[in-house]
Design an enzyme around this catalytic site. Structure first.
Site, mmCIF file in Angstrom:
data_model
loop_
_atom_site.group_PDB
_atom_site.id
_atom_site.type_symbol
_atom_site.label_atom_id
_atom_site.label_comp_id
_atom_site.label_asym_id
_atom_site.label_seq_id
_atom_site.Cartn_x
_atom_site.Cartn_y
_atom_site.Cartn_z
ATOM 1 N N ASN A 1 -2.515 -2.531 -24.880
ATOM 2 C CA ASN A 1 -2.569 -3.547 -25.924
ATOM 3 C C ASN A 1 -4.028 -3.955 -26.036
ATOM 4 O O ASN A 1 -4.522 -4.784 -25.275
ATOM 5 C CB ASN A 1 -1.674 -4.706 -25.468
ATOM 6 N N ARG B 1 -0.100 -0.763 -28.883
ATOM 7 C CA ARG B 1 0.141 -1.747 -29.927
ATOM 8 C C ARG B 1 -0.955 -1.548 -30.973
ATOM 9 O O ARG B 1 -2.145 -1.605 -30.660
ATOM 10 C CB ARG B 1 0.040 -3.150 -29.343
ATOM 11 N N HIS C 1 2.566 -10.032 -35.463
ATOM 12 C CA HIS C 1 3.396 -10.418 -34.308
ATOM 13 C C HIS C 1 4.823 -9.877 -34.454
ATOM 14 O O HIS C 1 5.763 -10.391 -33.844
ATOM 15 C CB HIS C 1 3.489 -11.958 -34.148
ATOM 16 N N ARG D 1 -8.543 -20.036 -35.129
ATOM 17 C CA ARG D 1 -8.414 -19.628 -36.538
ATOM 18 C C ARG D 1 -7.848 -20.781 -37.367
ATOM 19 O O ARG D 1 -6.978 -21.504 -36.901
ATOM 20 C CB ARG D 1 -7.464 -18.439 -36.654
ATOM 21 N N GLU E 1 5.930 -8.346 -25.760
ATOM 22 C CA GLU E 1 5.478 -7.266 -26.650
ATOM 23 C C GLU E 1 5.360 -5.939 -25.911
ATOM 24 O O GLU E 1 5.761 -4.898 -26.419
ATOM 25 C CB GLU E 1 4.083 -7.600 -27.192
#
Ligand code: ADP
Length: 407
Positions: free
Chosen positions: A7, A96, A184, A245, A388
């Site tokens: 990832n 990923r 996501h 962000r 994940e």
């Protein structure tokens, strides 16, 4: 089957090794090995842990990313954290990939053609995709022609209705690939399946709002196991406020800053991605723990940052519940969602009109994959550990064992 999952974000790389037998377990097992690289300028801090709890920490300075990643991966079969006899024990590697663009949705074996096509997508997420492609190359250098699989973070949202995918700009935007992709997706999909397991209901009967609150944050509406709307968009900058962000802001602000203050694209990018969100408002940090500590110390900007964060989250939950035309399950997941009772309590406060009532005592207990709703809550409120990497391992297992099952 031993599956290595990589990832690679832009500022950190995570890797873990899972072993899956003849059946895919419902509950994620612990990985056999996991490693992480955190970058601070040109210094890489490597942490590796094997299933026996052996931990190795190391700092490397001024080395290119690929050498640092090789250093991390070789600890799989050498040194004190060794977990397999040799590199040849790894059957498959899953990556990923943050953005599949308009073309890639389902997990796919990475051939030379796919690798080139992915390179062509780097315009969508330049930092991430470059680092992911580098990860694939490093794996090929170390492990030869082991099968490598790309799993896309945008894939789960591909079936969102057209109305949720389209921006109200010129129609040509959609045809040029400027549309809402959502992110996501790997974890939102995992959480929806896990939520159905936890409450012993058929996923096809459920309306779920999933709140992924990590460094990046997004809220997704899931009906009958499919994503129907999500807060992130063309890029992972859109939607609700995040650690550093901004989430969505009036685009007129950007035009104003360009015209009145001479900002260029790089400056705007830096401001919106790295200097906004919790950090921008509190002036303290993009980490919710620091914001909470600031609030406790009476810092008013920390309090405003927290209030903005939970206000935006409530707006998103309400909007997406309206799109779903109801709500059965509300999920909190990822770093903040799993660990902050304060955020969960402030977000759920007053949502009883939607049927959401949490048990404040259960909310404070540190429990994962747990139901924190009060017995009289119509909506189940669940805290689910983000998985994940495990979900990617599962996709690799399905693709390699039974390619036809992955459509
Ligand atoms: P990523 O999005 O990089 O995968 P994570 O899901 O691990 O990140 O989330 C990281 C964030 O989780 C941190 O920046 C921090 O804000 C938050 N976090 C972790 N532990 C806590 C905690 N105990 N309380 C509040 N926030 C936490």
């Amino acid at each position: 089957m031993k599956i290595l999952v990589l990832n690679s974000g832009s500022s950190s790389q995570k890797a873990c090794l899972y072993e899956i037998g003849d059946a895919l377990p419902e509950i994620p097992p612990l990985p056999l090995w996991e490693g992480r690289i955190e970058w601070n300028g040109d210094t890489a801090a490597i942490t590796v842990r094997n299933s026996k709890g052996m931990v190795r920490k190391k700092k490397l300075k001024s080395l290119p990313c690929e050498l640092v990643l090789k250093d991390l991966l070789t600890t799989l079969w050498s040194g004190e954290t060794r977990s397999i006899a040799s590199a040849a024990d790894i059957d498959t590697v899953g990556h990923r990939v943050v953005h599949g663009g308009p073309r890639f949705h389902d997990p796919i074996l990475i051939s030379n053609d796919v690798h080139s096509a992915l390179a062509g997508l780097s315009q969508f997420a330049p930092m991430h995709i470059q680092s992911e492609l580098q990860g694939m190359k490093t794996v090929a250098d170390l492990l030869g022609d082991v099968p490598q699989v790309a799993v896309f973070d945008t894939g789960f949202h591909r079936q969102m209705p057209r109305v949720a995918q389209t921006y109200p700009g010129p129609y040509e935007w959609f045809e040029q690939g400027i549309r809402r992709y959502g992110f996501h997706g790997i974890n939102h999909q995992y959480c929806s399946t896990r939520a159905a397991q936890l409450i012993a209901k058929d996923l096809r009967s459920l309306k779920i709002v999933s709140c992924h609150l990590g460094n990046g944050c997004s809220v997704t509406g899931i009906r009958a196991g499919r994503s129907v709307d999500t807060t992130m968009g063309f890029t992972p900058l859109a939607g609700i406020m995040m650690g550093t962000r901004s989430g969505s802001v009036d685009p007129g602000i950007l035009i104003f800053l360009m015209r009145q203050h001479g900002f260029d694209a790089d400056q705007i990018d830096d401001m919106l991605n790295k200097k906004s969100g919790l950090l921008g408002i509190s002036g303290l940090s993009g980490d919710m723990r620091d914001v909470l500590a600031g609030m406790d110390a009476g810092n008013e900007r920390a309090k405003l940052a927290f209030d903005l964060y939970t206000h935006g989250l409530r707006t998103a939950i309400g909007g997406i519940a309206a799109v779903l035309e109801g709500l059965d399950v509300l999920v909190f997941t990822a770093g903040v969602g799993e660990n902050s009772p304060e955020v969960r309590a402030a977000t759920c406060k007053g949502l009883d009109f939607l049927g959401v009532v949490i048990d404040l005592n259960r909310n404070k207990e540190l429990m994962l994959d747990a139901d924190i709703s009060s017995p009289d809550s119509r909506v189940k409120v669940l805290v689910i550990r983000a998985a994940e990497d495990w979900a990617i391992a599962g996709e690799c297992w399905k693709l390699c064992r039974c390619p036809a099952a992955v459509a």
